[in-house]
Design an enzyme around this catalytic site. Structure first.
Site, PDB file in Angstrom:
ATOM      1  N   ARG A 101       0.807  -1.232   0.000  1.00 43.91           N
ATOM      2  CA  ARG A 101       0.000   0.000   0.000  1.00 43.91           C
ATOM      3  C   ARG A 101       0.837   1.279   0.000  1.00 43.91           C
ATOM      4  NH1 ARG A 101      -5.467  -1.254   1.046  1.00 43.91           N
ATOM      5  NH2 ARG A 101      -5.682  -3.201  -0.066  1.00 43.91           N
ATOM      6  N   ARG A 106      -3.462   5.864   0.029  1.00 44.67           N
ATOM      7  CA  ARG A 106      -4.100   7.028   0.640  1.00 44.67           C
ATOM      8  C   ARG A 106      -3.285   7.805   1.664  1.00 44.67           C
ATOM      9  NH1 ARG A 106      -9.495   4.206   2.347  1.00 44.67           N
ATOM     10  NH2 ARG A 106      -7.897   2.650   2.704  1.00 44.67           N
ATOM     11  N   ARG A 117      -7.736  11.477  -5.850  1.00 49.66           N
ATOM     12  CA  ARG A 117      -8.973  10.798  -5.468  1.00 49.66           C
ATOM     13  C   ARG A 117     -10.149  11.758  -5.313  1.00 49.66           C
ATOM     14  NH1 ARG A 117     -11.885   8.208  -4.432  1.00 49.66           N
ATOM     15  NH2 ARG A 117     -11.933   6.812  -2.641  1.00 49.66           N
ATOM     16  N   ASP A 125      -5.624  -3.447  -8.007  1.00 52.52           N
ATOM     17  CA  ASP A 125      -6.241  -4.080  -6.834  1.00 52.52           C
ATOM     18  C   ASP A 125      -6.436  -5.562  -7.127  1.00 52.52           C
ATOM     19  OD1 ASP A 125      -7.452  -3.329  -4.127  1.00 52.52           O
ATOM     20  OD2 ASP A 125      -8.975  -4.621  -4.985  1.00 52.52           O
ATOM     21  N   TYR A 185     -13.729 -13.126  -1.135  1.00 52.63           N
ATOM     22  CA  TYR A 185     -14.473 -11.922  -1.542  1.00 52.63           C
ATOM     23  C   TYR A 185     -15.713 -12.286  -2.356  1.00 52.63           C
ATOM     24  CZ  TYR A 185     -11.168  -8.539   0.253  1.00 52.63           C
ATOM     25  OH  TYR A 185     -10.414  -7.770   1.092  1.00 52.63           O
TER      26      TYR A 185
END
Ligand code: CP3
Length: 346
Positions: free
Chosen positions: A26, A30, A39, A75, A153
């Protein structure tokens, strides 16, 4: 093109390095103000489906930190869209959401296995654009979700506390589970091979949630599939990192499934993990990402402890035990990278 910094690739092969390589899961995300700024204009799926922007975000962390690798901005769930899944990333940033979850064998039967060129051409194009931008500074890591984590998922629809639906499906729908994992194995193998052909120089297989399983269930229901994916990936001639969290009970089995390096989290001491997997594979990890929120002297103490446990063995790649948290102070990231390089000079 020759790499000017090949520390990561050398460590992945357990060759001698001038100092320990460091990168972060990551790291393209963010916690970076320049990412958050993008974003504000575009949602996550738009960014990841735009090769120019994805390549640019991939390189963002290099502009701030002396990292030894970049990881492609993408992702693990992107290849599932072409399978026939409604994937959404909620605006709140709580993570992915799949509405049409798998319930039974008929749902598994309906899943398609499209080629990566058909379903995720934008990811492959982002790799092709990122390589010349990198200009040989550091290697580019490609990645995919492992079959078990992808299946979780598809069945849960998002994050889960105990993976109850996934495990119930596994135990009750044994034939459909095998068919599902075979499809995901095929999908993921093709996806990783295509990433290497597009220019990825190392690969990480994320089996993030596999730590919820008993060792014998991992052996029966997961290991054969992960092994097949890793063999396919390595057949393209690049090293593979095999990562999971909460895997203290699974390390020997994960090693058996394969990987040049096993990625671990902080729930096990690095030296204990290495003893369990043996000297023929490397170890990546394993600072608790939460520790990086704290004051630097405390971070430094924990980082030094990890370096002491690694003890200069070939094959240590410094990383966190899981992804960087969005709240992480940039100055701690910078100090961490420099500390690892300075205190592991050979
Ligand atoms: O910087 C990098 O590591 C490269 C890009 C990357 C992303 N996701 C971007 C992303 C990678 C390697 C991943 C892998 C991924 N995605 C995993 C495996 C690693 C892990 O964390 O266990 C998993 C389980 C996912 C699924 C996923 N995607 C979650 C749980 C979330 C939301 C929570 C979170 O941590 O952000 C995402 C969204 C996501 N993937 C974001 C990013 C930058 C945030 C999206 C946003 O901008 O709002």
């Amino acid at each position: 093109m020759t790499l000017r910094n090949d520390r990561l690739l050398r460590a992945l092969r357990r060759q001698a390095v001038d100092c320990t390589p460091v990168w972060f899961m990551r790291q393209a995300g963010r916690y970076l103000p320049e990412y958050r700024q993008l974003r504000e204009k575009y949602d996550f799926l738009t960014l990841s489906q735009n090769p120019e922007l994805a390549a640019q975000i991939t390189l963002m962390p290099l502009q701030r930190f002396e990292l030894d690798a970049v990881i492609l901005f993408a992702d693990i769930l992107l290849p599932l869209v072409g399978v026939g899944v409604d994937l959404e990333y909620t605006a709140s940033g709580d993570g992915p959401l799949i509405r049409n979850t798998l319930r039974n064998a008929a749902d598994v039967e309906r899943l398609r296995v499209p080629s990566p060129e058909e379903s995720v051409p934008f990811v492959l194009e982002a790799i092709r654009l990122a390589r010349p931008l990198l200009d040989g500074r550091v290697p580019l890591i490609g990645f995919a979700g492992a079959p078990f984590t992808l299946a979780s998922y598809l069945i849960e629809g998002g994050a889960s506390r105990n993976y109850q639906r996934t495990k119930a499906f596994m135990f009750q729908e044994r034939v459909a589970w095998r068919e599902l994992l075979e499809k995901l194995t095929h999908l993921t193998s093709d996806y990783l091979r295509a990433q290497v052909r597009a220019g990825a120089q190392a690969l990480q297989l994320f089996d993030s949630w596999v730590g919820c399983l008993a060792p014998s269930d991992y052996q029966d229901y997961v290991l054969p599939y992960s092994r097949q994916v890793i063999l396919a990936a390595r057949s393209e001639g690049v090293p593979v990192i095999h990562f999971g969290t909460g895997t203290a009970g699974l390390l020997e089995a994960m090693r058996e499934a394969g990987g040049d390096v096993i990625g671990i989290d902080w729930r096990i001491d690095l030296d204990a993990a290495w003893q369990r997997v043996g000297p023929k594979v490397g170890i990546q990890g394993n600072l608790d990402p939460t520790a990086l929120l704290g004051p630097w002297p405390e971070v430094q103490r924990r980082v030094q402890d990890i370096l002491d446990r690694a003890a200069g063995r070939p094959g240590h790649i410094f990383n966190l035990g899981h992804g960087l948290l969005p709240e992480t102070p940039l100055e701690n990231v910078a100090a961490l990278v420099d500390y690892v390089h300075e205190h592991t000079q050979r």
